[in-house]
Design an enzyme around this catalytic site. Structure first.
Site, PDB file in Angstrom:
ATOM      1  N   ASP A 296       1.191  -1.527   0.304  1.00 19.35           N
ATOM      2  CA  ASP A 296      -0.007  -0.281  -0.112  1.00 19.35           C
ATOM      3  C   ASP A 296       0.602   1.212  -0.042  1.00 19.35           C
ATOM      4  O   ASP A 296       1.800   1.211   0.842  1.00 19.35           O
ATOM      5  CB  ASP A 296      -0.509  -0.151   1.291  1.00 19.35           C
ATOM      6  CG  ASP A 296      -1.333   0.283   1.314  1.00 19.35           C
ATOM      7  OD1 ASP A 296      -2.651   1.400   0.103  1.00 19.35           O
ATOM      8  OD2 ASP A 296      -2.631   1.158   1.837  1.00 19.35           O
ATOM      9  N   THR A 298      -0.003   4.584   1.186  1.00 17.47           N
ATOM     10  CA  THR A 298       0.369   5.473   2.473  1.00 17.47           C
ATOM     11  C   THR A 298       0.847   4.809   3.596  1.00 17.47           C
ATOM     12  O   THR A 298       0.247   3.036   4.159  1.00 17.47           O
ATOM     13  CB  THR A 298      -1.036   5.928   2.158  1.00 17.47           C
ATOM     14  OG1 THR A 298      -1.364   6.451   1.506  1.00 17.47           O
ATOM     15  CG2 THR A 298      -1.485   6.737   3.958  1.00 17.47           C
ATOM     16  N   ASP A 524      -2.624  -1.657   6.756  1.00 14.13           N
ATOM     17  CA  ASP A 524      -2.512  -1.257   8.265  1.00 14.13           C
ATOM     18  C   ASP A 524      -4.304  -1.156   8.280  1.00 14.13           C
ATOM     19  O   ASP A 524      -4.702  -0.578   9.287  1.00 14.13           O
ATOM     20  CB  ASP A 524      -2.065  -0.157   8.727  1.00 14.13           C
ATOM     21  CG  ASP A 524      -2.167   0.298   7.450  1.00 14.13           C
ATOM     22  OD1 ASP A 524      -3.060   0.725   6.884  1.00 14.13           O
ATOM     23  OD2 ASP A 524      -1.443   2.026   7.664  1.00 14.13           O
TER      24      ASP A 524
END
Length: 775
Positions: A296, A298, A524
């Site tokens: 990912d 970010t 996350d």
């Protein structure tokens, strides 16, 4: 909607006294006694124990020394596993997500096991529901129950609806009253599972178990033949029994399972010291087999936080006032809203009529402020069109994160009639060591896929700045096909994927599996949960949502993406080393069975006493394999473990047994030597060729690997040189002629072993990855 004041301290104490508390379920980790029993009471330990007693009775303490392997193996295995258990239990507590409750009218955080019946639990995006309950308040509350039902679509929850433990909040916020706690909760087992230290079978252990089954089948008839033949060899009953024991003991690969378990456990322990929580032991194997890593943007390529760079007005009105009002209306702001909140002025006193919390599926959030208007804040390519969208894409092409603010007639109508107000530009900072981290994966042959819910062009710019290979191969996930095979082809073609939905992330993993890839997925957020669960190896950040941490196999508690190379390297170290020691143990088993079969068929005295077997086993396998199992190693695990080991072990075992039997036969044919001298010749020959097997297994040589081989050879020479040691191990230089012949035969066998190994590697080129240099 106002939130009730919750229980009072007195009411909580009463429920605790009554046992109506969410007592933690029994630990899934084994108790110390269970760990000891698992390491002590094994089939091979039992077999060695029986042989030890027999050797002790008929041969004396010296001939039963091989039985000490039970003590050493059990002690080492138990100690290492206890250390790993303690480290993981401690990390599991550190990584445990607290529950937010309201008691005596004030908010507080408590451990999940401290919740009591009728507690008022506050919930927000990404949080996992720890106990069963009934919704008290809800603001756009959507619950994802996919971990319970398998259905990926979030379920809207209103006051009075039931929520179940194990589900998590996909969007919105609210509170619920606890109805069932402890073992009565619907999915309490799932929460315990999240921190379980598992010794479940893996592909590698499956291969080793197949070895053991075959070996067990071979040992029984071979041992019976050996027993029968030794009783007819013309020796005394004592010598026949001791010779039989000497023939059976080396067939047993008693250290292979132990060292495999230790390598796994030590790997987990090393990662625990780096604040990496491994929630399932086979995850170590997954680390080594990964060939595609989905990242990912970010929080992985970039720092978790963002900074509001500028607000660009593209319409009428005061966009900063609207943004401030949206921030105030959001009870559970995500990192984007937190960045906006840090930069906008104080919020106006606007009454909130309706709120639409952020959803990964629709890519926007919003609020209706009555007479002050309704507004939506989200992805430009979702909420904008025309020139406004073109300008947003131009800004995003530089790697900035761009969001759009639009006014709408009503939230119920969605984006219909949307009127652009502003573009909000957020600055993202690359992680400090991102170039080194990505470079490691490139060197290791791991393909990177950048998957994000953000604009594809913006994500591509960030990926290029981070040094992702082929970062220019960018696609908007909305253009991807639904067909799995076609999707797999697109995944092979493109590197950067923007505007990916949670369901697509999971589909990506499925599609990659159809091409034979082993997939690791980092994440996350709540939108990563489905993909983390589907991937071969899910890796979550410690600061991520409770749901993401709950389903991931590895949790980086230090939130440092640069730890991931160490995690992958540890997995590769473990599996590469297990293959090395498997070569040693299987070679020993094969040459031992070969020796036993020939001796059994010819009814000659077995060429070794148990004390000889103990010495050779310790110097060529036992001691060196322990060092090799725990040493640095950069090999990447690939399928074919069993075939690769057998390609080495079978010819090596045949050469070792053939050379030893030939030397023993020629020595026995020499009428001037005694049986003890003949056995000494066989022992010296066996040691020399076995040491060569160790040397071939230890390649490529480093200073310590070469030193290990030399030290083992020197130790054997020391035994021959020191009179006390020579007598203790019943060795000697033997008949000079026999010893010279044995050494010559050993030299020829070593040359043949080198040729077989060389041809084997050429034939299997590409099936066994080259080892990385290690120090």
């Amino acid at each position: 909607m106002s939130v009730p004041s919750g229980l009072t301290a007195t009411e909580v104490a009463e429920r605790v006294a009554d046992g109506r508390v969410n007592a933690a379920p029994p630990k899934q980790t084994a108790s110390p006694w269970q760990i000891l029993a698992r390491n002590l009471f094994t089939f091979f330990n039992g077999l060695i124990g029986v042989l030890t007693v027999v050797a002790l009775v008929f041969g004396g303490p010296k001939q039963a020394l091989f039985g000490l392997v039970i003590v050493f193996n059990s002690a080492i295995g138990t100690i290492q596993e206890l250390r790993a258990k303690a480290a993981l239990d401690k990390l599991a507590i550190v990584g445990q997500a607290p529950s937010r409750v309201r008691r005596d009218g004030a908010d507080a955080e408590v451990a999940p096991e401290e919740l009591v019946a009728d507690d008022l639990v506050l919930i927000g995006p990404g949080e996992q529901i720890p106990v069963d309950g009934r919704v008290a308040t809800a603001t756009g509350l959507e619950v994802d129950e996919s971990l319970l039902t398998g259905e990926s679509d979030p379920v809207v929850k209103n006051p009075g609806d039931e929520v179940l433990s194990g589900s998590f909040i996909a969007a919105g916020s609210g509170s619920f009253t606890v109805t069932r706690v402890g073992a009565d909760a619907y999915a309490s087992r799932l929460l315990a599972e999240a921190s379980r230290f598992s010794l479940a079978d893996s592909q590698l252990m499956g291969g080793i178990n197949r070895f053991l089954k075959i070996i067990t089948i071979l040992i029984v008839p071979t041992a019976a033949l050996l027993i029968f033949s030794q009783s007819r060899s013309g020796q005394s009953l004592r010598d026949s029994i001791v010779g039989t024991v000497a023939g059976i003991v080396p067939m047993i690969p008693e250290g292979l399972v132990l060292l495999t378990s230790i390598a796994f456990v030590v790997g987990v322990l090393r990662l625990a010291r780096r604040q990496c929580l491994v929630q399932e032991l086979p995850a170590i194997e997954g680390l080594a087999r990964v060939d595609v890593l989905c990242l990912d943007k970010t929080g992985t390529l970039t720092e978790p936080g963002m900074v509001l760079k500028e607000v660009i007005g593209i319409g009428d009105g005061d966009p900063e006032a609207v943004l401030a009002a949206l921030v105030k209306a959001d009870d559970t702001p995500n990192p984007t809203m937190q960045a906006v909140a840090a930069a906008v002025p104080a919020a106006p006193a606007w009454a909130v009529r309706e709120v639409a919390p952020f959803s990964s599926a629709r890519k926007w959030s919003g609020a209706d402020f009555g007479e002050h208007g309704a507004y939506i804040f989200g992805a430009p390519d979702v909420v904008l069109t025309g020139e406004s969208l073109a300008r947003a894409q131009e800004l995003g092409a530089d790697g900035e994160r761009v969001l759009a603010l639009v006014a709408v007639p009503s939230l119920a109508g969605g984006l219909e009639g949307a009127r652009p107000l502003a573009l909000v530009v957020l600055e993202q900072r690359l992680r400090q060591n991102v170039h080194e981290t990505l470079g490691f994966f490139a060197e290791q042959g791991v393909t990177l896929k950048i998957i994000s819910g953000d604009n594809a062009v913006s994500v591509g710019a960030v990926a290029a700045a981070a040094g992702v290979p082929d970062a220019h191969k960018v696609i908007d996930a909305r253009e991807l096909p639904d067909d799995v095979e076609a999707l797999a082809g697109a995944l092979e073609t493109y590197t950067v994927f923007g505007r990916v939905t949670p369901q697509q992330k999971r589909s990506f993993v499925t599609a990659l599996h159809t091409r034979g890839h082993t997939v690791a997925m980092t994440g996350d957020g709540v939108n990563d949960v489905l993909a983390l669960k589907e991937a071969d190896l899910g890796v979550a950040m410690g600061s991520g949502s409770a749901a993401a941490r709950g389903v991931a196999k590895v949790v980086l508690l230090n939130n440092d993406f640069s730890s991931l190379p160490r995690v992958v390297a540890e997995g590769r170290r473990v599996l590469g080393n297990i293959e090395r020691v498997s070569d040693l143990f299987l070679t020993k088993t094969i040459y031992s069975i070969g020796l036993a079969l020939v001796v059994g068929l010819t009814a000659i005295p077995y060429p070794f006493a148990p004390i000889h077997v103990t010495l050779i086993g310790a110097l060529t396998i036992g001691i060196p394999s322990f060092f090799l199992a725990l040493a640095p190693n950069g090999e990447r695990f690939r399928p074919g473990f069993v075939s690769r080991v057998l390609r080495f072990a079978i010819p090596a075992g045949v050469l070792v047994s053939g050379a030893t039997l030939l030397a023993y036969w020629l020595a026995r044919d020499n009428g001037e030597s005694s049986l003890r001298e003949d056995k000494a010749t066989a022992t010296i020959t066996l040691f020399c060729v076995s040491l060569a097997v160790l040397a071939f297994t230890a390649r490529p040589f480093t200073w310590w690997r070469g030193g290990l081989v030399l030290v083992m050879g020197g130790a054997f020479l020391l035994v021959l040189a020191v009179p006390f040691a020579r007598d203790f191990f019943e060795l000697g230089y033997g008949n000079a002629y026999n010893t010279s012949v044995g050494l010559g035969i050993a030299a020829v066998a070593i040359v043949l072993l080198g040729l077989v190994t060389w041809f084997g590697k050429r034939r299997a080129a590409g099936t066994r990855p080259p080892a990385a240099s290690a120090t």
